[in-house]
Design a protein around this motif. Structure first.
Motif, PDB file in Angstrom:
ATOM      1  N   ASN A 102       0.844  -1.301  -0.168  1.00 30.55           N
ATOM      2  CA  ASN A 102       0.080   0.028  -0.011  1.00 30.55           C
ATOM      3  C   ASN A 102       0.885   1.075   0.229  1.00 30.55           C
ATOM      4  O   ASN A 102       0.519   2.254   0.788  1.00 30.55           O
ATOM      5  N   ILE A 103       1.834   1.271  -0.807  1.00 33.97           N
ATOM      6  CA  ILE A 103       2.910   2.404  -0.845  1.00 33.97           C
ATOM      7  C   ILE A 103       2.156   3.475  -1.552  1.00 33.97           C
ATOM      8  O   ILE A 103       1.745   3.618  -2.639  1.00 33.97           O
ATOM      9  N   ARG A 104       2.386   4.779  -0.773  1.00 38.83           N
ATOM     10  CA  ARG A 104       1.973   6.056  -1.372  1.00 38.83           C
ATOM     11  C   ARG A 104       3.187   6.899  -1.356  1.00 38.83           C
ATOM     12  O   ARG A 104       3.827   7.202  -0.370  1.00 38.83           O
ATOM     13  N   ILE A 105       3.620   7.477  -2.448  1.00 31.73           N
ATOM     14  CA  ILE A 105       4.880   7.891  -2.716  1.00 31.73           C
ATOM     15  C   ILE A 105       4.705   8.913  -4.108  1.00 31.73           C
ATOM     16  O   ILE A 105       3.666   8.746  -4.991  1.00 31.73           O
ATOM     17  N   ARG A 106       5.632   9.721  -4.137  1.00 30.32           N
ATOM     18  CA  ARG A 106       5.618  10.799  -5.247  1.00 30.32           C
ATOM     19  C   ARG A 106       7.171  10.678  -5.539  1.00 30.32           C
ATOM     20  O   ARG A 106       7.911  11.671  -5.102  1.00 30.32           O
ATOM     21  N   ASP A 107       7.769   9.980  -6.499  1.00 35.55           N
ATOM     22  CA  ASP A 107       9.039   9.801  -6.560  1.00 35.55           C
ATOM     23  C   ASP A 107       9.680   8.957  -8.020  1.00 35.55           C
ATOM     24  O   ASP A 107       8.635   8.401  -8.418  1.00 35.55           O
ATOM     25  N   THR A 108      10.719   9.197  -8.388  1.00 34.89           N
ATOM     26  CA  THR A 108      11.331   8.535  -9.440  1.00 34.89           C
ATOM     27  C   THR A 108      12.522   7.647  -9.223  1.00 34.89           C
ATOM     28  O   THR A 108      13.253   7.867  -8.392  1.00 34.89           O
ATOM     29  N   PHE A 109      12.466   6.487  -9.828  1.00 28.71           N
ATOM     30  CA  PHE A 109      13.593   5.376  -9.520  1.00 28.71           C
ATOM     31  C   PHE A 109      13.898   4.720 -11.039  1.00 28.71           C
ATOM     32  O   PHE A 109      13.067   4.478 -11.815  1.00 28.71           O
ATOM     33  N   ASN A 110      15.318   4.424 -10.878  1.00 30.76           N
ATOM     34  CA  ASN A 110      15.717   3.598 -11.969  1.00 30.76           C
ATOM     35  C   ASN A 110      15.392   2.027 -11.700  1.00 30.76           C
ATOM     36  O   ASN A 110      15.140   1.669 -10.488  1.00 30.76           O
ATOM     37  N   PHE A 111      14.983   1.248 -12.560  1.00 29.48           N
ATOM     38  CA  PHE A 111      14.535  -0.204 -12.272  1.00 29.48           C
ATOM     39  C   PHE A 111      15.195  -1.140 -13.274  1.00 29.48           C
ATOM     40  O   PHE A 111      14.732  -1.278 -14.564  1.00 29.48           O
ATOM     41  N   VAL A 112      16.490  -1.611 -12.854  1.00 28.19           N
ATOM     42  CA  VAL A 112      17.331  -2.431 -13.784  1.00 28.19           C
ATOM     43  C   VAL A 112      17.577  -3.769 -12.715  1.00 28.19           C
ATOM     44  O   VAL A 112      17.371  -3.980 -11.880  1.00 28.19           O
ATOM     45  N   GLY A 113      18.342  -4.728 -13.662  1.00 25.21           N
ATOM     46  CA  GLY A 113      18.519  -5.829 -13.021  1.00 25.21           C
ATOM     47  C   GLY A 113      19.712  -5.674 -11.998  1.00 25.21           C
ATOM     48  O   GLY A 113      20.852  -4.647 -12.239  1.00 25.21           O
ATOM     49  N   SER A 114      19.958  -6.412 -11.006  1.00 28.08           N
ATOM     50  CA  SER A 114      20.961  -6.058  -9.918  1.00 28.08           C
ATOM     51  C   SER A 114      22.344  -6.936 -10.233  1.00 28.08           C
ATOM     52  O   SER A 114      22.243  -7.775 -11.110  1.00 28.08           O
ATOM     53  N   ASN A 115      23.315  -6.855  -9.437  1.00 25.79           N
ATOM     54  CA  ASN A 115      24.536  -7.510  -9.897  1.00 25.79           C
ATOM     55  C   ASN A 115      25.088  -7.495 -11.212  1.00 25.79           C
ATOM     56  O   ASN A 115      25.046  -8.605 -11.890  1.00 25.79           O
ATOM     57  N   PRO A 116      25.513  -6.458 -11.595  1.00 30.72           N
ATOM     58  CA  PRO A 116      26.149  -6.444 -12.951  1.00 30.72           C
ATOM     59  C   PRO A 116      27.036  -7.447 -13.291  1.00 30.72           C
ATOM     60  O   PRO A 116      27.770  -7.829 -12.444  1.00 30.72           O
ATOM     61  N   ILE A 117      27.308  -7.625 -14.447  1.00 32.63           N
ATOM     62  CA  ILE A 117      27.939  -8.730 -15.086  1.00 32.63           C
ATOM     63  C   ILE A 117      28.825  -8.137 -16.353  1.00 32.63           C
ATOM     64  O   ILE A 117      28.252  -7.639 -17.054  1.00 32.63           O
ATOM     65  N   LYS A 118      30.025  -8.655 -16.341  1.00 34.73           N
ATOM     66  CA  LYS A 118      30.711  -8.613 -17.514  1.00 34.73           C
ATOM     67  C   LYS A 118      29.995  -8.859 -18.696  1.00 34.73           C
ATOM     68  O   LYS A 118      29.420 -10.032 -18.776  1.00 34.73           O
ATOM     69  N   ILE A 119      30.018  -8.084 -19.748  1.00 36.96           N
ATOM     70  CA  ILE A 119      29.532  -8.609 -21.139  1.00 36.96           C
ATOM     71  C   ILE A 119      29.703  -9.847 -21.573  1.00 36.96           C
ATOM     72  O   ILE A 119      28.801 -10.612 -21.999  1.00 36.96           O
ATOM     73  N   GLU A 120      31.024 -10.067 -21.560  1.00 34.70           N
ATOM     74  CA  GLU A 120      31.631 -11.386 -22.386  1.00 34.70           C
ATOM     75  C   GLU A 120      31.102 -12.469 -21.507  1.00 34.70           C
ATOM     76  O   GLU A 120      30.618 -13.521 -21.840  1.00 34.70           O
ATOM     77  N   ASN A 121      31.293 -12.483 -20.095  1.00 36.34           N
ATOM     78  CA  ASN A 121      30.797 -13.430 -19.110  1.00 36.34           C
ATOM     79  C   ASN A 121      29.185 -13.842 -19.351  1.00 36.34           C
ATOM     80  O   ASN A 121      28.774 -14.914 -19.326  1.00 36.34           O
ATOM     81  N   LEU A 122      28.447 -13.003 -19.635  1.00 36.32           N
ATOM     82  CA  LEU A 122      26.966 -12.687 -19.738  1.00 36.32           C
ATOM     83  C   LEU A 122      26.645 -13.431 -20.944  1.00 36.32           C
ATOM     84  O   LEU A 122      25.846 -14.505 -21.201  1.00 36.32           O
ATOM     85  N   LEU A 123      27.313 -13.387 -22.372  1.00 36.12           N
ATOM     86  CA  LEU A 123      27.248 -13.773 -23.523  1.00 36.12           C
ATOM     87  C   LEU A 123      27.598 -15.385 -23.605  1.00 36.12           C
ATOM     88  O   LEU A 123      26.870 -16.061 -23.984  1.00 36.12           O
ATOM     89  N   ASN A 124      28.845 -15.655 -22.878  1.00 36.25           N
ATOM     90  CA  ASN A 124      29.170 -16.989 -22.892  1.00 36.25           C
ATOM     91  C   ASN A 124      28.313 -17.637 -22.017  1.00 36.25           C
ATOM     92  O   ASN A 124      28.141 -18.971 -22.386  1.00 36.25           O
ATOM     93  N   PHE A 125      27.714 -17.193 -20.962  1.00 34.08           N
ATOM     94  CA  PHE A 125      26.729 -17.779 -20.328  1.00 34.08           C
ATOM     95  C   PHE A 125      25.425 -18.251 -21.018  1.00 34.08           C
ATOM     96  O   PHE A 125      24.746 -19.388 -21.048  1.00 34.08           O
ATOM     97  N   ALA A 126      24.996 -17.243 -21.817  1.00 31.27           N
ATOM     98  CA  ALA A 126      23.939 -17.338 -22.759  1.00 31.27           C
ATOM     99  C   ALA A 126      24.200 -18.452 -23.870  1.00 31.27           C
ATOM    100  O   ALA A 126      23.186 -19.461 -24.187  1.00 31.27           O
TER     101      ALA A 126
END
Length: 291
Positions: free
Chosen positions: A215-239
């Motif tokens: 029941n949050i009541r607020i007036r604000d702005t937020f970034n919303f992205v994935g947590s725990n950034p990962i190196k691009i090459e590691n991410l693509l090798n994982f995929a």
């Protein structure tokens, strides 16, 4: 809870309708006919051009999720493109005030920031020459700040969808995954830099459910992205491993000096909500669409 979703037959909107209707009564507003719109339990579809005022809906929605964007104008630098979307947004806010909605959840964009010259991007970064889409979102945010209604502006990066997105070219990660599925070569820049500029509709829906349940009541702005950034090459090798692809990953010698990660500290501290990790977001997306 009753929720109105604009742009409900768009790529993101359709996902949210399917996910949120499991727990809530949904009004799905759409402008053009879409064959994919089917009867879904707890969903009432409303065909309406948001350039026109929204009439009374009964029972009134308690929450409004604004996903819609008027994309009719091919030349995105055209003033008509900006003015059309601004008018559309104003009609949504007027409707929210009329029905005394508890909260508007406005989907903004990382493109609000424009040219980014920082290593860690947070909400205090002042917009620097954003494109037309970024301007639309920034004007919409400012408009909400001048109203009395409660709101949350969610600045989104590229969004991965839960359902039927395997052939889509957006966001760029999806293009990469499609190439991997076809065993095509993939060229990457800034292979060693960390990346977290992506989210999925499941996480967006989780945040919305969290906001409603708390029941949050607020007036604000937020970034919303994935947590725990990962190196691009590691991410693509994982995929690549998950897809069982034979693609060759080519590291470009060109480097983008403006590489950055996006901070979610404000969201985590103020709303006490943490998004899924980048690795988990990608893993779920691959399982739903490519494996």
């Amino acid at each position: 809870m009753s929720i109105l979703i604009t742009g409900a037959n768009g790529v993101i909107g359709k996902d949210l309708v399917k996910i949120l209707s499991r727990k809530h009564n949904i009004y799905g507003i759409y402008r053009t006919k879409n064959k994919e719109i089917k009867k879904i339990k707890n969903v009432k579809w409303i065909k309406h051009n948001l350039k026109k005022k929204i009439k009374k809906i009964y029972p009134s929605p308690k929450y409004i999720i604004h996903c819609a964007v008027d994309q009719r104008y091919k030349e995105k630098k055209n003033d008509k493109y900006i003015k059309s979307n601004y008018k559309l947004f104003k009609n949504i806010v007027d409707f929210a005030g009329m029905v005394k909605a508890k909260l508007i959840i406005n989907f903004s964009s990382i493109e609000v920031y424009g040219n980014i010259n920082t290593k860690i991007l947070n909400e205090s970064y002042k917009p620097n020459n954003p494109n037309a889409y970024g301007k639309i979102k920034f004007y919409s945010e400012k408009y909400l700040h001048n109203q009395k209604i409660n709101f949350i502006n969610i600045r989104l990066p590229g969004v991965l969808c839960e359902f039927n997105q395997k052939d889509s070219e957006r966001p760029w990660l999806n293009t990469v995954f499609n190439k991997m599925k076809k065993n095509k070569s993939v060229i990457i820049h800034n292979a060693k830099t960390k990346f977290n500029s992506v989210i999925n509709t499941k996480d967006i829906a989780n945040l919305i459910n969290y906001i409603i349940n708390k029941n949050i009541r607020i007036r604000d702005t937020f970034n919303f992205v994935g947590s725990n950034p990962i190196k691009i090459e590691n991410l693509l090798n994982f995929a690549k491993k998950k897809i069982k692809s034979k693609s060759k990953i080519v590291k470009s010698l060109d480097h983008d000096k403006n590489s950055f990660t996006i901070s979610t500290n404000k969201l985590e501290k103020k709303l006490k909500f943490k998004s899924q990790t980048i690795e988990k977001i990608v893993k779920n997306h691959l399982q739903n669409n490519f494996i």
